[in-house]
Design a protein around this motif. Structure first.
Motif, PDB file in Angstrom:
ATOM      1  N   GLU A 372       0.709  -1.321   0.068  1.00  0.00           N
ATOM      2  CA  GLU A 372       0.154   0.107  -0.003  1.00  0.00           C
ATOM      3  C   GLU A 372       0.914   1.514  -0.279  1.00  0.00           C
ATOM      4  OE1 GLU A 372      -2.836  -0.717  -0.830  1.00  0.00           O
ATOM      5  OE2 GLU A 372      -3.184  -2.729   0.287  1.00  0.00           O
ATOM      6  N   LEU A 373       2.000   1.076   0.751  1.00  0.00           N
ATOM      7  CA  LEU A 373       2.829   2.233   0.757  1.00  0.00           C
ATOM      8  C   LEU A 373       3.415   2.610  -0.855  1.00  0.00           C
ATOM      9  CD1 LEU A 373       4.406   4.595   2.010  1.00  0.00           C
ATOM     10  CD2 LEU A 373       6.557   2.571   2.350  1.00  0.00           C
ATOM     11  N   ALA A 374       3.796   1.340  -1.658  1.00  0.00           N
ATOM     12  CA  ALA A 374       3.948   1.436  -2.795  1.00  0.00           C
ATOM     13  C   ALA A 374       3.063   2.152  -3.845  1.00  0.00           C
ATOM     14  CB  ALA A 374       4.361   0.172  -3.492  1.00  0.00           C
ATOM     15  N   THR A 375       1.968   1.781  -3.516  1.00  0.00           N
ATOM     16  CA  THR A 375       0.727   2.457  -4.019  1.00  0.00           C
ATOM     17  C   THR A 375       0.512   4.075  -3.789  1.00  0.00           C
ATOM     18  OG1 THR A 375      -0.512   0.237  -4.237  1.00  0.00           O
ATOM     19  CG2 THR A 375      -2.054   2.276  -4.528  1.00  0.00           C
ATOM     20  N   LEU A 376       0.847   4.483  -2.668  1.00  0.00           N
ATOM     21  CA  LEU A 376       0.887   5.833  -2.495  1.00  0.00           C
ATOM     22  C   LEU A 376       2.324   6.527  -3.031  1.00  0.00           C
ATOM     23  CD1 LEU A 376      -0.760   5.702   1.226  1.00  0.00           C
ATOM     24  CD2 LEU A 376      -1.735   6.307  -1.025  1.00  0.00           C
ATOM     25  N   TRP A 377       3.311   5.937  -3.051  1.00  0.00           N
ATOM     26  CA  TRP A 377       4.632   6.466  -3.305  1.00  0.00           C
ATOM     27  C   TRP A 377       4.569   7.214  -4.336  1.00  0.00           C
ATOM     28  CZ3 TRP A 377       8.890   4.629  -6.591  1.00  0.00           C
ATOM     29  CH2 TRP A 377      10.128   5.394  -6.362  1.00  0.00           C
ATOM     30  N   LEU A 378       4.202   6.853  -5.464  1.00  0.00           N
ATOM     31  CA  LEU A 378       4.229   7.650  -6.840  1.00  0.00           C
ATOM     32  C   LEU A 378       3.404   8.792  -6.863  1.00  0.00           C
ATOM     33  CD1 LEU A 378       5.247   5.293  -9.597  1.00  0.00           C
ATOM     34  CD2 LEU A 378       6.804   7.042  -8.795  1.00  0.00           C
ATOM     35  N   GLY A 379       2.382   8.857  -6.045  1.00  0.00           N
ATOM     36  CA  GLY A 379       1.399  10.098  -5.904  1.00  0.00           C
ATOM     37  C   GLY A 379      -0.106  10.035  -6.628  1.00  0.00           C
ATOM     38  N   ASP A 380      -0.262   8.654  -7.008  1.00  0.00           N
ATOM     39  CA  ASP A 380      -1.387   8.465  -7.804  1.00  0.00           C
ATOM     40  C   ASP A 380      -2.584   8.130  -6.898  1.00  0.00           C
ATOM     41  OD1 ASP A 380      -2.836   8.089 -10.124  1.00  0.00           O
ATOM     42  OD2 ASP A 380      -2.760   6.008 -10.148  1.00  0.00           O
ATOM     43  N   GLU A 381      -2.421   7.430  -5.858  1.00  0.00           N
ATOM     44  CA  GLU A 381      -3.695   6.887  -5.063  1.00  0.00           C
ATOM     45  C   GLU A 381      -3.730   7.816  -4.088  1.00  0.00           C
ATOM     46  OE1 GLU A 381      -6.620   6.000  -4.636  1.00  0.00           O
ATOM     47  OE2 GLU A 381      -6.250   4.006  -5.525  1.00  0.00           O
ATOM     48  N   SER A 382      -5.073   7.875  -3.611  1.00  0.00           N
ATOM     49  CA  SER A 382      -5.325   8.629  -2.271  1.00  0.00           C
ATOM     50  C   SER A 382      -5.577   7.757  -1.072  1.00  0.00           C
ATOM     51  CB  SER A 382      -6.897   9.267  -2.368  1.00  0.00           C
ATOM     52  OG  SER A 382      -7.401   9.797  -1.226  1.00  0.00           O
ATOM     53  N   ALA A 383      -4.722   8.131   0.120  1.00  0.00           N
ATOM     54  CA  ALA A 383      -4.672   7.585   1.259  1.00  0.00           C
ATOM     55  C   ALA A 383      -6.140   7.569   1.898  1.00  0.00           C
ATOM     56  CB  ALA A 383      -3.705   8.106   2.253  1.00  0.00           C
ATOM     57  N   VAL A 384      -7.039   8.540   1.329  1.00  0.00           N
ATOM     58  CA  VAL A 384      -8.388   8.680   2.174  1.00  0.00           C
ATOM     59  C   VAL A 384      -9.200   7.440   1.354  1.00  0.00           C
ATOM     60  CG1 VAL A 384     -10.439  10.113   2.266  1.00  0.00           C
ATOM     61  CG2 VAL A 384      -8.174  11.198   2.642  1.00  0.00           C
ATOM     62  N   ARG A 385      -8.950   7.122   0.012  1.00  0.00           N
ATOM     63  CA  ARG A 385      -9.523   6.118  -0.665  1.00  0.00           C
ATOM     64  C   ARG A 385      -8.912   4.726   0.060  1.00  0.00           C
ATOM     65  NH1 ARG A 385     -11.118   5.924  -6.104  1.00  0.00           N
ATOM     66  NH2 ARG A 385      -9.597   4.435  -6.454  1.00  0.00           N
ATOM     67  N   LEU A 386      -7.916   4.566   0.377  1.00  0.00           N
ATOM     68  CA  LEU A 386      -7.451   3.267   0.867  1.00  0.00           C
ATOM     69  C   LEU A 386      -7.885   3.143   2.302  1.00  0.00           C
ATOM     70  CD1 LEU A 386      -3.787   2.970  -0.461  1.00  0.00           C
ATOM     71  CD2 LEU A 386      -5.784   2.202  -1.487  1.00  0.00           C
ATOM     72  N   ALA A 387      -7.993   4.092   3.248  1.00  0.00           N
ATOM     73  CA  ALA A 387      -8.551   3.922   4.669  1.00  0.00           C
ATOM     74  C   ALA A 387     -10.051   3.679   4.200  1.00  0.00           C
ATOM     75  CB  ALA A 387      -8.495   5.178   5.167  1.00  0.00           C
ATOM     76  N   ALA A 388     -10.812   4.188   3.358  1.00  0.00           N
ATOM     77  CA  ALA A 388     -12.447   3.890   3.407  1.00  0.00           C
ATOM     78  C   ALA A 388     -12.214   2.542   2.884  1.00  0.00           C
ATOM     79  CB  ALA A 388     -12.855   4.757   2.333  1.00  0.00           C
ATOM     80  N   LEU A 389     -11.403   1.861   2.179  1.00  0.00           N
ATOM     81  CA  LEU A 389     -11.536   0.563   1.525  1.00  0.00           C
ATOM     82  C   LEU A 389     -10.994  -0.435   2.638  1.00  0.00           C
ATOM     83  CD1 LEU A 389      -9.983   1.114  -1.930  1.00  0.00           C
ATOM     84  CD2 LEU A 389     -12.568   0.369  -1.364  1.00  0.00           C
ATOM     85  N   GLY A 390     -10.331   0.142   3.626  1.00  0.00           N
ATOM     86  CA  GLY A 390      -9.788  -0.714   4.720  1.00  0.00           C
ATOM     87  C   GLY A 390      -8.601  -1.226   4.545  1.00  0.00           C
ATOM     88  N   ARG A 391      -7.802  -0.801   3.423  1.00  0.00           N
ATOM     89  CA  ARG A 391      -6.564  -1.273   2.896  1.00  0.00           C
ATOM     90  C   ARG A 391      -5.331  -0.446   3.858  1.00  0.00           C
ATOM     91  NH1 ARG A 391      -6.631  -0.825  -3.276  1.00  0.00           N
ATOM     92  NH2 ARG A 391      -4.512  -0.858  -3.065  1.00  0.00           N
ATOM     93  N   ILE A 392      -5.626   0.578   4.432  1.00  0.00           N
ATOM     94  CA  ILE A 392      -4.752   1.379   5.487  1.00  0.00           C
ATOM     95  C   ILE A 392      -5.545   1.515   6.569  1.00  0.00           C
ATOM     96  CG2 ILE A 392      -3.312   2.091   3.555  1.00  0.00           C
ATOM     97  CD1 ILE A 392      -4.239   4.970   4.090  1.00  0.00           C
ATOM     98  N   ARG A 393      -4.800   1.632   7.750  1.00  0.00           N
ATOM     99  CA  ARG A 393      -5.386   2.395   9.061  1.00  0.00           C
ATOM    100  C   ARG A 393      -5.022   3.443   9.409  1.00  0.00           C
ATOM    101  NH1 ARG A 393      -3.969  -1.668  11.291  1.00  0.00           N
ATOM    102  NH2 ARG A 393      -2.565  -0.774  13.032  1.00  0.00           N
ATOM    103  N   GLU A 394      -6.000   4.387  10.124  1.00  0.00           N
ATOM    104  CA  GLU A 394      -5.624   5.557  10.646  1.00  0.00           C
ATOM    105  C   GLU A 394      -5.441   5.402  12.153  1.00  0.00           C
ATOM    106  OE1 GLU A 394      -7.289   9.507   8.726  1.00  0.00           O
ATOM    107  OE2 GLU A 394      -8.878   8.530   9.760  1.00  0.00           O
ATOM    108  N   GLU A 395      -4.184   5.697  12.530  1.00  0.00           N
ATOM    109  CA  GLU A 395      -3.814   5.365  14.135  1.00  0.00           C
ATOM    110  C   GLU A 395      -4.203   6.793  14.685  1.00  0.00           C
ATOM    111  OE1 GLU A 395      -3.716   2.930  15.166  1.00  0.00           O
ATOM    112  OE2 GLU A 395      -2.630   1.455  13.999  1.00  0.00           O
ATOM    113  N   ARG A 396      -4.355   7.942  13.810  1.00  0.00           N
ATOM    114  CA  ARG A 396      -4.711   9.234  14.380  1.00  0.00           C
ATOM    115  C   ARG A 396      -5.380   9.866  13.492  1.00  0.00           C
ATOM    116  NH1 ARG A 396      -1.275  11.732  17.676  1.00  0.00           N
ATOM    117  NH2 ARG A 396       0.553  10.578  16.951  1.00  0.00           N
ATOM    118  N   ALA A 397      -6.688  10.378  14.040  1.00  0.00           N
ATOM    119  CA  ALA A 397      -7.657  11.001  12.920  1.00  0.00           C
ATOM    120  C   ALA A 397      -7.108  11.992  12.145  1.00  0.00           C
ATOM    121  CB  ALA A 397      -8.786  11.517  13.922  1.00  0.00           C
ATOM    122  N   GLY A 398      -7.556  11.922  10.908  1.00  0.00           N
ATOM    123  CA  GLY A 398      -7.063  12.908   9.882  1.00  0.00           C
ATOM    124  C   GLY A 398      -5.817  12.593   9.382  1.00  0.00           C
ATOM    125  N   ALA A 399      -5.245  11.666   9.570  1.00  0.00           N
ATOM    126  CA  ALA A 399      -3.934  11.255   9.144  1.00  0.00           C
ATOM    127  C   ALA A 399      -3.756  10.873   7.741  1.00  0.00           C
ATOM    128  CB  ALA A 399      -3.203   9.965   9.814  1.00  0.00           C
TER     129      ALA A 399
END
Length: 419
Positions: A372-399
């Motif tokens: 998932e870090l690789a998916t974000l690394w080149l700037g194409d994907e949104s971390a907000v989208r990945l969090a909504a899909l359950g593919r990344i986890r926010e440990e701090r609100a708004g991260a």
């Protein structure tokens, strides 16, 4: 009964085994297994000791794997050393025995030891490579242009900006192409390096196939005479019942370093007599093409899919290689089942766009797998989208929103190549 795997030897291929390795490669890709001697000799140019792996069962090669040296352009234009993975097959008689895992594990460990920052590949099938830490980092789209619907002036005879389009031959492309591609690669995140062999294959000077159909080559020169774009295309021969031409021009690749060059080359393709459709080949998903046309609907997306997959081998060097859209800091907890680069890292981006990355004991803002870090690394994907899909986890609100402010880019990354 589970098939035995201990008798299958996974190891580097020796030169005398190259023909057997090639047979297994063709079998895996459903091609004619045996190739002529001259084609096999040409393919030997890709043989680099230690970079071709094979699985051997009873003396016969039953799985293939090749990697080669590559540079990948990070956000901001920095070249990053990459381990490019290609020619991955497992023969249908030896599926589900862990052969790919053994080859991939061996290759990635060697890449890490060499100091490669990432590994790259173009995935034939989506589900395969995530379990090895790869993530889709760029996407690509293909358009089909309905030329009569574009609204373009059929009387067009050349660029209006003082530039010109010239037909050339393969030798010209081999001379002019490398410098043009380097200009593109310096500014295009996701682009990869091309060696001399790439240009020879693209122009038929070296042939990996028994048959080869010579394409057409055209270059765009600016009013100052500088080459700013080139296109390679082929055309079919299709006539309708009313003796009307219905031919399609299929673009193999088009490179342009200015919007003027890009516009002129697409306009040229749409102006060729008898051509009623243009298939664009693989382009960036946010390509300018449709809006070069008076009627953008004349260019319809016919295919859109993931393209370049990236596997990060060194989180610190990867995050420090790229630039950032805004200043800020982020702590990421990276999980890596492959054991190559997991840990907790502090990313700090400065006002000038540069970033520093260090291991840290601070509490994490985001937790994610290395893919998932690789998916974000080149700037194409949104971390907000990945969090909504359950593919990344926010440990701090708004991260996730904070990560997007740092990582996302104004134009999408794109890899023009398949390898």
């Amino acid at each position: 009964m589970t098939p035995r795997t201990d008798a299958i030897d996974v190891r580097p291929v020796t030169e005398p085994e190259f023909a057997d390795w090639t047979r297994a490669l063709n079998t895996g890709f459903l091609r004619e297994p045996t190739v002529p001697d001259d084609v096999l000799d040409a393919r030997r140019s890709q043989f680099v000791p230690g970079r071709l792996l094979g699985a051997f069962d009873g003396g016969r090669c039953v799985a293939t794997f090749r990697s080669f040296e590559q540079e990948l352009t990070a956000v901001g234009g920095a070249p990053v050393p990459a381990d490019a993975v290609s020619n991955v097959t497992v023969s249908p008689t030896h599926r589900r025995r862990g052969l790919l895992t053994r080859m991939m594990t061996r290759d990635l460990a060697a890449a890490k030891d060499r100091g490669d920052v990432v590994a790259t590949l173009i995935a034939a099938e989506y589900p395969i490579y995530g379990r090895y830490g790869f993530g889709p980092a760029t996407w690509a789209a293909e358009w089909t242009i309905d030329v009569p619907r574009t609204g373009l002036d059929p009387r067009w005879a050349g660029p209006e900006d003082g530039g010109r389009v010239d037909l050339v031959d393969g030798e010209d492309i081999r001379k002019l192409g490398p410098e043009l591609h380097e200009r593109l690669r310096r500014v295009q995140p996701g682009a990869v390096s091309r060696d001399e062999l790439w240009w020879k294959l693209a122009t038929g000077a070296v042939r990996f196939w028994a048959s080869w159909n010579e394409p057409f080559y055209a270059v765009y020169r600016s009013a100052a005479g500088e080459v700013e774009g080139m296109v390679v295309y082929q055309a079919d021969d299709n006539w309708g019942d009313g003796k009307q031409p219905l031919n399609t021009a299929s673009v193999k690749w088009l490179t342009a370093v200015t919007p003027a060059a890009e516009r002129a080359l697409w306009r040229y393709l749409c102006s060729i007599d008898w051509i009623t459709r243009v298939k664009t080949g693989w382009r960036a998903p946010d390509d300018l093409l449709p809006f070069f046309l008076p009627d953008p609907r004349a260019a319809a997306i016919t295919t859109q899919a993931d393209w370049l997959w990236v596997r990060i081998l060194d989180v610190v060097r990867a995050l420090e290689a790229r630039t950032y859209e805004a200043p800020g800091s982020l702590v990421v907890e990276v999980s890596d089942r492959g054991g190559l680069t997991g840990g907790r890292y502090l990313l700090e981006a400065s006002e000038d766009g540069t970033g520093s990355c260090t291991p840290t004991t601070r509490s994490a803002d985001l937790a994610l797998e290395v893919g998932e870090l690789a998916t974000l690394w080149l700037g194409d994907e949104s971390a907000v989208r990945l969090a909504a899909l359950g593919r990344i986890r926010e440990e701090r609100a708004g991260a996730a929103r904070k990560a997007d402010a740092l990582l996302r880019t104004s134009r999408r990354p794109w890899c023009p190549d398949v390898f």
